[in-house]
Write an enzyme that holds these catalytic residues in place. Structure first.
Site, mmCIF file in Angstrom:
data_model
loop_
_atom_site.group_PDB
_atom_site.id
_atom_site.type_symbol
_atom_site.label_atom_id
_atom_site.label_comp_id
_atom_site.label_asym_id
_atom_site.label_seq_id
_atom_site.Cartn_x
_atom_site.Cartn_y
_atom_site.Cartn_z
ATOM 1 N N GLY A 51 8.656 -52.201 -93.962
ATOM 2 C CA GLY A 51 9.071 -53.556 -94.640
ATOM 3 C C GLY A 51 8.355 -54.011 -96.177
ATOM 4 N N SER A 52 8.696 -54.488 -95.992
ATOM 5 C CA SER A 52 8.852 -55.955 -97.525
ATOM 6 C C SER A 52 6.991 -55.784 -97.848
ATOM 7 C CB SER A 52 9.286 -56.484 -97.073
ATOM 8 O OG SER A 52 9.126 -58.334 -96.750
ATOM 9 N N GLY B 297 6.292 -59.707 -96.648
ATOM 10 C CA GLY B 297 6.483 -59.716 -94.679
ATOM 11 C C GLY B 297 4.865 -58.703 -94.102
ATOM 12 N N GLU C 156 4.108 -50.123 -94.133
ATOM 13 C CA GLU C 156 5.220 -48.914 -95.382
ATOM 14 C C GLU C 156 5.090 -49.759 -96.355
ATOM 15 O OE1 GLU C 156 3.851 -45.908 -95.392
ATOM 16 O OE2 GLU C 156 2.765 -45.903 -93.260
ATOM 17 N N CYS D 255 13.241 -47.275 -100.023
ATOM 18 C CA CYS D 255 12.042 -47.779 -100.478
ATOM 19 C C CYS D 255 11.335 -46.372 -101.684
ATOM 20 C CB CYS D 255 11.181 -47.725 -99.331
ATOM 21 S SG CYS D 255 10.633 -46.586 -98.429
ATOM 22 N N GLU E 79 8.383 -54.400 -107.777
ATOM 23 C CA GLU E 79 9.818 -52.741 -107.339
ATOM 24 C C GLU E 79 11.067 -54.413 -107.858
ATOM 25 O OE1 GLU E 79 9.488 -53.260 -103.264
ATOM 26 O OE2 GLU E 79 11.279 -51.516 -102.889
#
Ligand code: NAP
Length: 486
Positions: A206-207, A210, A230, A267, A355
């Site tokens: 995820g982000s 988070g 990740e 991603c 990003e």
């Protein structure tokens, strides 16, 4: 045997208690038994593919073609881990026989990798199958012999419940113990899960925000546990002058196809593209991407973050907007091409090297190798780094600067696709991940295994995998020599 199939979601305490009871049973199960469980789950998901895809499309808007492919990727991934289990090398069995004549005398040592215990898995929104309930984290943790509790992503709750029901039923029918798998829902349940004493490791996709919040929780527990996050990635691409001379338009088309794929919600999206100054490449990319229709994004939150991320970068005085920049329909992502110079990036890396999750790319023009190397030194850890050079060009120096940045270095091509196989590595230095491991490919199982060596243990207390006669016919290293079963 009863299972928690009736309700696909449960409370953290209930799921963790069942998982703790199941953990020793899974640890004692043979690799071939677990391989059969994974294949049963894969078959069950394939059997309900149409229903799953229809529901996933309603919740994610990713389209049935992409989602059908993702189901196949997910079930293929489960089957890959079944193959990994039957191969047996993942246990890393090593035997050193005792040597009383050595100075000092050597004891007998038998080493292997054992499952860590119950694992928490956090799904991502952008892969509702492959990085969700039955995705790579779940498959690799079950393969390791760990019970799994998944925290459903709020972007696809109904799909999560349907998938969890199919997984639970398939595992039960294949003979897996009660507590092998469960689903929980809600932010609070997610944070409680990470902090539950029965949980031994966390797989997260995820982000950055988070992942960082949950990583900190995992670290602050009275007994900290590994957190395999990740996270986000800018995936730098370097294009040399010689590569542009070989075909700039084809490169521009390739890049446009990659950064707009799936409304850019990968991603591995190529977010930073370094090209020689004065090449006009940014204009070519803008032209190639200009026909891309704006697509609906996964969630209103992701669309808002995309709009504000592109607006923030575009508002920078040293940045030119060549495509996009308008809001488009609500919740949609408009393809955006921004261009700037290496000098501007180096003046404000915090803004320009961040990003942007969505169909955007920033073309950075470098005047010489010094500028190129300086920008690469400022780019954070990434999942991928890509080189486009002419066939006969010496890129050794460039590669030596990309290798520390990313877990996968590509020569030619584009980074968005991640092949699932034995050699894959989907990871990279912080902030791409929080660990040294991969979340895709055969070695993803390593995250949920713990090395243990038994010293001078009587054979009857050892796992079968370590018995002298090698009854499971495992590849192993004995007294320093690799032995492969005939
Ligand atoms: P996300 O918003 O971080 O959500 C992931 C999970 O974390 C959800 O279950 C979410 O709960 C939970 N969560 C988020 N913030 C939290 C907090 N502060 N406290 C507790 N729980 C929290 O990520 P996403 O939107 O699904 O994914 C998009 C991002 O993932 C992109 O940045 C992308 O680059 C990255 N990504 C990385 C990979 C990789 O392999 N590295 C793969 C795919 C995507 P809720 O459900 O309640 O929101």
């Amino acid at each position: 045997m009863t299972t928690n199939t009736a309700s696909t979601t449960t409370t953290v305490d209930e799921a963790a208690s069942l998982a703790a009871t199941a953990a020793p049973l899974l640890a004692a199960s043979s690799p071939s038994t677990r391989a059969a469980w994974l294949e049963a789950v894969a078959d069950a998901l394939d059997g309900r593919g149409d229903e799953l895809v229809a529901l996933a499309d309603e919740e994610s808007h990713l389209g049935t073609a992409r989602l059908t492919g993702e189901v196949a990727r997910t079930t293929g991934q489960l089957r890959l881990f079944a193959t990994v289990l039957r191969d047996g090398a993942f246990l890393e069995v090593v035997v050193d026989h005792a040597d009383a004549a050595a100075t000092p005398p050597k004891p007998e040592l038998r080493r292997m990798l054992r499952p860590t215990g119950p694992v928490a898995v956090f799904s991502a929104s952008n892969f509702p199958f492959a990085f969700s309930v039955a995705g790579g984290d779940t498959a690799s943790a079950l393969a390791a012999g760990c019970p799994v509790i998944v925290k459903a992503h709020s972007a696809h709750p109904r799909l999560s419940r349907l998938t969890a029901g199919i997984v639970t039923e398939a595992l039960r029918d294949a003979g897996a113990p009660e507590g092998t798998f469960a689903l929980v829902e809600g932010r609070e349940q997610g944070t409680a899960l990470v902090q539950h004493p029965a949980i031994t490791a966390v797989g997260f996709t995820g982000s950055l925000a988070g992942g960082r919040a949950l990583f900190d929780l995992a670290s602050q527990r009275p007994a900290p546990i590994p957190f395999y996050g990740e996270l986000g990635s800018t995936n730098p691409v370097v294009i040399t002058a010689a590569a542009l001379a070989d075909g700039a338009e084809a490169l521009a088309r390739g890049l446009a196809g990659s950064f707009t794929l799936g409304v850019g919600q990968f991603c591995t999206n190529p977010g930073l593209v370094l090209v020689p100054a004065g090449s006009g490449f940014a204009e070519l990319v803008a032209d190639a991407a200009s026909g891309t229709a704006a697509g609906r994004m996964l969630t209103p939150g992701i669309a808002d973050a995309y709009a504000s991320g592109t607006a923030r970068a575009a508002a920078h005085p040293g940045v030119r907007t060549l495509l996009g920049g308008d809001a488009g329909a609500p919740e949609s992502g408009v393809a955006t091409v921004l261009a700037t110079t290496a000098v501007t990036v180096l003046e404000d890396p915090a803004v320009l090297l961040e990003e942007i999750f969505g169909p955007a790319t920033l073309v950075i023009e470098y005047a010489d190798e010094t500028e190129l190397h300086a920008v690469l030194a400022a780019v954070g850890g990434a999942l991928t780094a890509t080189v486009h050079a002419a066939a006969d060009e010496d890129v050794a120096e460039l590669v030596s600067r990309l290798e520390p940045l990313a877990g996968r270095v590509l020569f030619g091509g584009w980074p968005t696709g991640v092949a699932v196989g034995w050699a894959q590595h989907h990871g990279g230095p912080w902030p791409a991940t929080t660990s040294l491991h991969t979340s895709v490919g055969a070695t993803a199982v390593r995250r949920f295994q713990r090395p243990i060596v038994y010293q001078d243990a009587p054979e009857h207390v050892l796992p079968e995998a370590l018995h002298e006669s090698n009854p499971l016919r495992l590849p192993r290293r004995v007294d320093g020599v690799l032995e492969l079963p005939a």
